[in-house]
Write a protein that holds these residues in place. Structure first.
Motif, mmCIF file in Angstrom:
data_model
loop_
_atom_site.group_PDB
_atom_site.id
_atom_site.type_symbol
_atom_site.label_atom_id
_atom_site.label_comp_id
_atom_site.label_asym_id
_atom_site.label_seq_id
_atom_site.Cartn_x
_atom_site.Cartn_y
_atom_site.Cartn_z
ATOM 1 N N ARG A 18 12.737 15.441 9.200
ATOM 2 C CA ARG A 18 12.310 16.322 8.269
ATOM 3 C C ARG A 18 11.787 15.679 7.243
ATOM 4 N N VAL A 21 7.915 15.861 7.515
ATOM 5 C CA VAL A 21 7.465 17.175 7.136
ATOM 6 C C VAL A 21 7.238 17.187 5.852
ATOM 7 N N THR A 184 2.993 12.412 13.854
ATOM 8 C CA THR A 184 3.030 13.708 13.324
ATOM 9 C C THR A 184 1.340 14.382 13.070
ATOM 10 N N THR A 207 7.238 22.811 12.831
ATOM 11 C CA THR A 207 7.950 23.185 11.378
ATOM 12 C C THR A 207 6.651 23.929 10.534
ATOM 13 N N TYR A 216 3.452 21.524 10.590
ATOM 14 C CA TYR A 216 3.929 19.924 10.873
ATOM 15 C C TYR A 216 4.630 19.968 12.317
#
Length: 643
Positions: A18, A21, A184, A207, A216
């Motif tokens: 995360r 992200v 990513t 996400t 993402y």
């Protein structure tokens, strides 16, 4: 307790992911200082360096007027040896448009403290007259001073790619310990990529940040084991990597895009020669000059076509070459299939990947004779498929017609492997003793074919005198400093001989280092006469499967006239037979050497061959035993004693 640890590990991994992200490369800075534990330092200390951070991010910045592909690379390396220090004493960006750099930062960390920092202004232009640069690109570097073993170099670069990519391959590790690896892709949420991770087992997380309208897609890997660079292997293909392709555009519908089927449907036309001006040139300068007899065998026709096209199209880009090959083959009504595959030393072809990522290499396949032409490989000819492609699977495109529509249909198959007899190295030595028994002299003939000499045969006419002298040294002296070669000549030295006729070197040879005296006995260094053989050293347990580049065979026929009054001492002790199988008839790797005396002539015949490309890792000791037996044979000495 074990279950709690597992849950904590999963939550930690998700937290780290995360952290990727929401990243925006347009506003990016260094984060926390990367560190290692004492246990990690102990584990990494035998390597040049360790990668403590490897972050790669693609950010598709789409505005009302343009699309930009922003790219972030962020690395951190800890140095453990002098070699590592030399490797990381500078950062160099070659053939770079510095205007595409939007941000750059670097810092040196020592004992968990930043001791130096750098920015974009510290990159200096490298002056290199030999480098091929246009007006917009150059090479830039940053040199680090006072770098020490134990330091950490951390740096990131953010730039805009000149082209918008809808697919890519990205390797996530090198041959050193790696940790904290992130890959990513950031897209407007109407787009969705397909990411596939190879040689590692971690989830791909998708996400959507609704208020930003961004998707993402991220992979996070806490750490990766080191892939060893072992002999008789292709370690690059076992490195963790990502294959990415843009798969959906929900703004235009829910149907998958960039598929294998879609590519094949369009490739018939995109690989067809439609340029009217170029067609006129091909007709006038190629087809008109090709003299093909309808009664000639297909192989002969193809060799004639290939010889001309390899000469005429050298240096032309791959897709144009393919179009011209197709046009010429169609003109002469020769049946062929187009094969798309990948370099097997870098990655194994994956027929289950729905996209174009593995369509990197082009072959033309002729099913009637089960042989291939590689248009872009000048040094190879019909029957010698590039070694980096053989044994790999590929996408085979076959011409078809539905009504008036011409198209390709496709299937998957394995690219055939040329037999071991196509690549051989045979040496014949006929020797006699000088009157003082201190020198062996006679004739040498060496015949080589296939992959071993394709480069020599296609380029021999361009060799300078020094190159040909080096050729004599490498091929005719058998790696012995004591060998003197005279009256040498080479035959079958043209591109037309590749895959057809062996490259032959002949000459007179004399060598005084092959003979030693021990009292009244004569010692003959027969083992050196087969040429220097390499030994496989394996201090650690084998990790990777055995993979040869191609099948091959080697034969050495040595005849030595014995001096009057001498005989071989116990000839049976010199016999050698080593196989990779208990049953010699089933052996795929062999080294044998047989000795006999006929009419006062010592005759030695050694045979070595490798008849299988791939072996499981468990078979490595057997293959190594064969290879090493040839190397150990180099030390063999035959003793002659008085009768």
């Amino acid at each position: 307790m074990k279950r709690i640890c597992i849950i904590i590990g999963i939550l930690t991994s998700l937290y780290i992911v995360r952290g990727q992200v929401g990243i925006d490369p347009r506003d990016y800075k260094f984060g926390e200082i990367p560190t290692t534990t004492e246990a990690e330092d102990q584990q990494f200390k035998d390597y040049q360096s360790a990668t403590l951070k490897d972050c790669h991010l693609l950010y598709y910045n789409i505005t009302k007027t343009e699309i930009e592909l922003w790219e972030l690379y962020h690395f951190a390396h800890k140095i453990y040896t002098q070699e590592g220090l030399e490797k990381f004493n500078s950062i160099t960006y070659r053939n770079t448009d510095i205007k595409s750099f939007k941000n750059f930062g670097a810092r040196i960390i020592r004992n968990n403290e930043v001791i130096k920092e750098y920015n974009l202004s510290h990159l200096t232009k490298v002056v290199n007259e030999e480098e091929d640069e246009d007006e917009t690109t150059a090479s830039y570097e940053l040199k680090f001073t006072d770098l020490a073993i134990g330091d950490i170099i951390e740096y990131f670069r953010i730039g805009i790619r000149p082209r918008i990519n809808e697919s890519e391959t990205y390797f996530l590790q090198e041959y050193v310990p790696c940790k904290n690896i992130d890959y990513t892709i950031v897209l407007p949420d109407q787009f969705k990529p397909h990411l596939q991770l190879y040689n590692a087992d971690y989830p791909v997380l998708d996400t959507i940040i609704s208020d930003k309208g961004l998707r993402y897609t991220t992979i996070h890997i806490p750490s990766l084991p080191v892939i060893p660079n072992e002999p008789l292997a292709h370690p690059s293909k076992y490195l963790a990597r990502v294959e990415y392709i843009l798969a959906y555009n929900y703004g235009s519908g829910s149907q998958r895009v960039n598929t294998t089927k879609g590519f094949v449907n369009g490739f018939y036309e995109s690989s067809k020669l439609n340029d009217s001006d170029l067609i006129k040139v091909v007709k006038k300068h190629i087809i008109k000059r090709l003299k093909l007899n309808k009664k000639d065998p297909l192989e002969q026709k193809l060799r004639t076509i290939e010889t001309m096209l390899k000469n005429e199209l050298y240096g032309i880009n791959g897709i144009t070459q393919l179009r011209i090959y197709r046009y010429v083959l169609d003109h002469f009504k020769i049946n062929y299939e187009v094969v798309l595959t990948t370099n097997k030393t870098k990655k194994t072809f994956d027929k289950n990947f729905n996209g174009t990522n593995f369509n990197e290499e082009v072959l033309l396949y002729f099913p009637e004779i089960d042989q291939y032409i590689a248009p872009e490989y000048y040094a190879l000819r019909l029957g010698l498929t590039p070694a980096v492609l053989i044994g790999n699977e590929g996408l085979f495109l076959k011409k078809a017609k539905i009504g008036k529509t011409e198209l390709f249909t496709y299937y998957y198959s394995t690219i055939s492997v040329p037999k071991k007899e196509r690549t051989k190295d045979n040496i014949v030595l006929s020797l006699d003793f000088s009157s003082d028994l201190k020198t062996l002299y006679g004739k040498i003939k060496r015949e080589m074919s296939g992959y071993m000499v394709s480069f020599l045969q296609t380029n021999y006419d361009f060799f300078e005198v020094e190159d040909k002298e080096q050729l004599v040294d490498e091929l005719m002296t058998l790696s012995s400093d004591g060998s003197l070669i005279s009256d040498e000549k080479f035959t079958n030295t043209s591109p037309q001989d590749v895959g057809v006729n062996p490259f032959i070197g002949e000459g007179s040879i004399s060598n005084s280092s092959w003979v030693k005296m021990e009292g009244d006995d004569i010692i003959i260094l027969v083992g050196e006469m087969i040429g220097k053989q390499s030994k496989i050293e394996s201090e650690k347990p084998r990790v990777l499967p055995v993979e040869r580049n191609y099948l091959s065979s080697y034969k050495r026929s040595i005849s030595i006239k014995l001096p009057q009054g001498y005989k071989v001492d116990d000839i049976d002790q010199y016999q050698v037979e080593v196989y990779d199988n208990d049953d010699p008839k089933k052996a795929k790797a062999v080294f044998t050497a047989h000795f006999k005396v006929e009419n006062d002539v010592l005759k030695v015949e050694s045979i070595e061959y490798y008849d299988q490309l791939y072996h499981d890792v468990e078979a490595f000791p057997l293959i190594a035993r064969v290879v090493n037996s040839a190397a150990e044979f180099n030390e063999l000495k035959v003793r002659l004693v008085k009768k």
